[in-house]
Design a protein around this motif. Sequence first.
Motif, mmCIF file in Angstrom:
data_model
loop_
_atom_site.group_PDB
_atom_site.id
_atom_site.type_symbol
_atom_site.label_atom_id
_atom_site.label_comp_id
_atom_site.label_asym_id
_atom_site.label_seq_id
_atom_site.Cartn_x
_atom_site.Cartn_y
_atom_site.Cartn_z
ATOM 1 N N GLY A 134 -3.971 1.584 5.232
ATOM 2 C CA GLY A 134 -4.527 2.851 4.770
ATOM 3 C C GLY A 134 -5.892 2.677 4.150
ATOM 4 N N LEU A 135 -6.377 3.744 3.513
ATOM 5 C CA LEU A 135 -7.685 3.742 2.874
ATOM 6 C C LEU A 135 -7.556 3.395 1.399
ATOM 7 C CD1 LEU A 135 -9.300 6.966 4.389
ATOM 8 C CD2 LEU A 135 -9.739 4.595 5.033
ATOM 9 N N ASP A 136 -8.605 2.767 0.875
ATOM 10 C CA ASP A 136 -8.646 2.519 -0.557
ATOM 11 C C ASP A 136 -8.889 3.846 -1.276
ATOM 12 O OD1 ASP A 136 -11.463 2.829 0.098
ATOM 13 O OD2 ASP A 136 -11.842 2.005 -1.897
ATOM 14 N N PRO A 137 -8.726 3.894 -2.596
ATOM 15 C CA PRO A 137 -8.877 5.167 -3.321
ATOM 16 C C PRO A 137 -10.222 5.851 -3.124
ATOM 17 C CG PRO A 137 -7.778 3.556 -4.708
ATOM 18 C CD PRO A 137 -8.222 2.825 -3.474
ATOM 19 N N THR A 138 -11.281 5.087 -2.814
ATOM 20 C CA THR A 138 -12.590 5.706 -2.603
ATOM 21 C C THR A 138 -12.698 6.352 -1.229
ATOM 22 O OG1 THR A 138 -13.648 3.738 -1.641
ATOM 23 C CG2 THR A 138 -13.597 3.901 -4.049
ATOM 24 N N GLY A 139 -11.791 5.986 -0.314
ATOM 25 C CA GLY A 139 -11.843 6.516 1.036
ATOM 26 C C GLY A 139 -12.917 5.905 1.900
ATOM 27 N N LYS A 140 -13.506 4.777 1.460
ATOM 28 C CA LYS A 140 -14.634 4.187 2.176
ATOM 29 C C LYS A 140 -14.241 3.056 3.115
ATOM 30 C CE LYS A 140 -18.124 5.325 -1.317
ATOM 31 N NZ LYS A 140 -19.152 4.791 -2.246
ATOM 32 N N TYR A 141 -13.096 2.420 2.867
ATOM 33 C CA TYR A 141 -12.726 1.321 3.743
ATOM 34 C C TYR A 141 -11.211 1.247 3.889
ATOM 35 C CZ TYR A 141 -11.670 -1.370 -0.506
ATOM 36 O OH TYR A 141 -11.149 -1.803 -1.701
ATOM 37 N N ARG A 142 -10.800 0.612 4.963
ATOM 38 C CA ARG A 142 -9.391 0.478 5.306
ATOM 39 C C ARG A 142 -8.886 -0.892 4.865
ATOM 40 N NH1 ARG A 142 -10.385 1.187 9.898
ATOM 41 N NH2 ARG A 142 -10.480 -0.973 10.582
ATOM 42 N N GLY A 143 -7.619 -0.973 4.539
ATOM 43 C CA GLY A 143 -7.021 -2.242 4.151
ATOM 44 C C GLY A 143 -5.513 -2.138 4.238
ATOM 45 N N VAL A 144 -4.830 -3.163 3.735
ATOM 46 C CA VAL A 144 -3.372 -3.173 3.697
ATOM 47 C C VAL A 144 -2.942 -3.063 2.239
ATOM 48 C CG1 VAL A 144 -1.271 -4.416 4.311
ATOM 49 C CG2 VAL A 144 -3.301 -4.586 5.779
ATOM 50 N N PHE A 145 -2.032 -2.154 1.974
ATOM 51 C CA PHE A 145 -1.621 -1.848 0.610
ATOM 52 C C PHE A 145 -0.099 -1.861 0.502
ATOM 53 C CE2 PHE A 145 -5.678 0.051 1.438
ATOM 54 C CZ PHE A 145 -6.415 -0.094 0.273
ATOM 55 N N VAL A 146 0.375 -1.974 -0.734
ATOM 56 C CA VAL A 146 1.792 -1.775 -1.008
ATOM 57 C C VAL A 146 2.017 -0.280 -1.164
ATOM 58 C CG1 VAL A 146 3.695 -2.259 -2.589
ATOM 59 C CG2 VAL A 146 1.967 -4.009 -2.137
ATOM 60 N N LYS A 147 3.057 0.211 -0.536
ATOM 61 C CA LYS A 147 3.339 1.643 -0.610
ATOM 62 C C LYS A 147 3.625 2.071 -2.045
ATOM 63 C CE LYS A 147 5.309 1.951 4.055
ATOM 64 N NZ LYS A 147 6.529 2.241 4.841
ATOM 65 N N ASN A 148 3.326 3.326 -2.319
ATOM 66 C CA ASN A 148 3.653 3.891 -3.615
ATOM 67 C C ASN A 148 5.169 4.021 -3.761
ATOM 68 O OD1 ASN A 148 0.943 4.862 -4.897
ATOM 69 N ND2 ASN A 148 0.832 5.458 -2.750
ATOM 70 N N THR A 149 5.630 4.096 -4.997
ATOM 71 C CA THR A 149 7.065 4.187 -5.234
ATOM 72 C C THR A 149 7.572 5.589 -4.933
ATOM 73 O OG1 THR A 149 6.807 4.847 -7.541
ATOM 74 C CG2 THR A 149 6.857 2.486 -7.069
ATOM 75 N N ALA A 346 2.325 -5.028 -7.010
ATOM 76 C CA ALA A 346 2.817 -3.748 -7.509
ATOM 77 C C ALA A 346 2.603 -2.626 -6.502
ATOM 78 C CB ALA A 346 2.112 -3.409 -8.824
ATOM 79 N N PRO A 347 3.411 -1.567 -6.591
ATOM 80 C CA PRO A 347 3.200 -0.392 -5.741
ATOM 81 C C PRO A 347 1.777 0.146 -5.892
ATOM 82 C CG PRO A 347 5.313 -0.242 -6.844
ATOM 83 C CD PRO A 347 4.610 -1.426 -7.442
ATOM 84 N N GLY A 348 1.147 0.447 -4.752
ATOM 85 C CA GLY A 348 -0.216 0.949 -4.749
ATOM 86 C C GLY A 348 -1.283 -0.127 -4.750
ATOM 87 N N GLU A 349 -0.916 -1.381 -5.000
ATOM 88 C CA GLU A 349 -1.885 -2.473 -5.066
ATOM 89 C C GLU A 349 -2.290 -2.914 -3.663
ATOM 90 O OE1 GLU A 349 -2.316 -6.957 -7.063
ATOM 91 O OE2 GLU A 349 -0.498 -5.753 -7.375
#
Length: 526
Positions: A134-149, A346-349
């Motif tokens: 998905g996208l990072d919080p800024t919406g500028k780049y894509r990456g792999v994240f832990v899903k939110n809880t 952590a979730p969201g990280e």
Amino acid sequence: MIRRVAVVSVVVAMAAMMIVGVGVALAADASTATTARDDAATTEAASEEDQLVSLFHKSAALARETLVRALGPPSAAEEAEADILANNNDSSDNEDGDNNDDDNNDKNLSYDGSDLIEWINSNGGFIHPNAHIGLDPTGKYRGVFVKNTNSDMTNANNDSERGIDEGIEEGDIIARIPWDLIIKPNDYAINNYWSCEAIHELYRQFQLGDESKYAPYVNYLKNQPQGRIPSEWTDAGKQLLNTILDRPTTTTTTTTTNDESEGGGLPPQQNLRGYEETWLQECRGEDTPLARAAFYQFTSRDEDTLMVPFYDMHNHSNDPKKLNTISYKPKKKGRPFVLRAIRDIAPGEQIYISYNRCHRCWFDEEYTGCTSYSHYGTSEVFDVFGFVEDFPQMWKFRMNVDDEEQEPGRPPQWDELNFCLEKAEDDDMHLVVSFGDNYVTKGEEPSEENVKYLAEQLIRLDELEKSMKSDGVLMKTMPSYEWDMAWTYHQALMTSISAAMLASGYLPSEDNDSGADSIGGGRDEL
């Protein structure tokens, strides 16, 4: 220590001049001539000393200003400059279309990778159910994240981001990619780090497209933006970068190096070399747009000789507070590629990997878990992957420290200054400079000649920014990504040079920037 020797030498020469001067009234004409020559030599030495003092004072003030700008919040002037640059870069004003970014835009920016993950999981692989693209919080780049809880959906954009409350635990497998889903050469071996055959194989899969057995992965790669790697920039972008690197070219398409035969310049050493030298000449590949795309996707995403789906979508960091994974290459053919968590995530990280793991400035001096050792520093990361990494960083400056005016025709005397650069622990406003690296520390402190070279480059870079960065006409000759990234690397050079100079012990202290005639002694706290 070298600096003190230089000062003492000047004092001795001046004392000798005064002694000789006393004897002038009693000596013959020959003695008078000798005294005149000595006097001229001493005056020249004093003049050179004054110039060096002036250079170090000027560069010291600029170095401190550079670090304040790099580490502190943006000033009002910088924000205003950013607005001006944004207005100058408006594509609607570009009648010739030279700055068209269509090929450079990331068409996969909103890609969630669900089809790729399904392809991997349905073909014997495994992607942790709590990981998502998905996208990072800024919406500028894509990456792999832990899903939110499940219990906290305030930051979730869609259902694919919903995950389990525990996040990803230390030791968990994040990805296991089967051998059959990895694009690789036939002659794979764990200790092989380069393969023309591997690039040829990726090109073959690009040609197959939807017919490729790796179609979900290959089509994703083919849809990646072009022009992100400096060696595939436009001629205008390359020329700007070469100007920043103090490496002029005879034509805009000429590639240059930092070797002894071509006069040096700032790192990276092998900048703007790649497709022609490697693919066309060394690998004897054919010259087509698709081949070019395959080459740059391979060189910027490969894990040595492997193209590993999903794994290559992770972003890079060597910050021990951010880096949270370790990868395991197949020990032999037929084995899977595995990515594992080295701590709780952590979730969201964001989930990070290292593109130059276990390099010479690696934060773990015991090199725990290292199976291979990268030689890439910050400048090589920029050259190969097309971005400037965050701290910690590793720099190598190669410079000609010879005085060619004293000995005309003598080959240049090359020297290297290596140092590690990181933010101070729990203090983002200070940098820590370590000269040398984890392997070599003794004898790696900078010399006066090193600092003089860096001071001259720092002043040159500052003058270059003042004269070129606000040039809206020049900006429109290249895609905005090239312009922005060239100046981002320019700032990284100024920051690293400033930090090394202030840590060298040769520059005047901050309360002695007014022009006192002594320098050196002690180190500046950065």
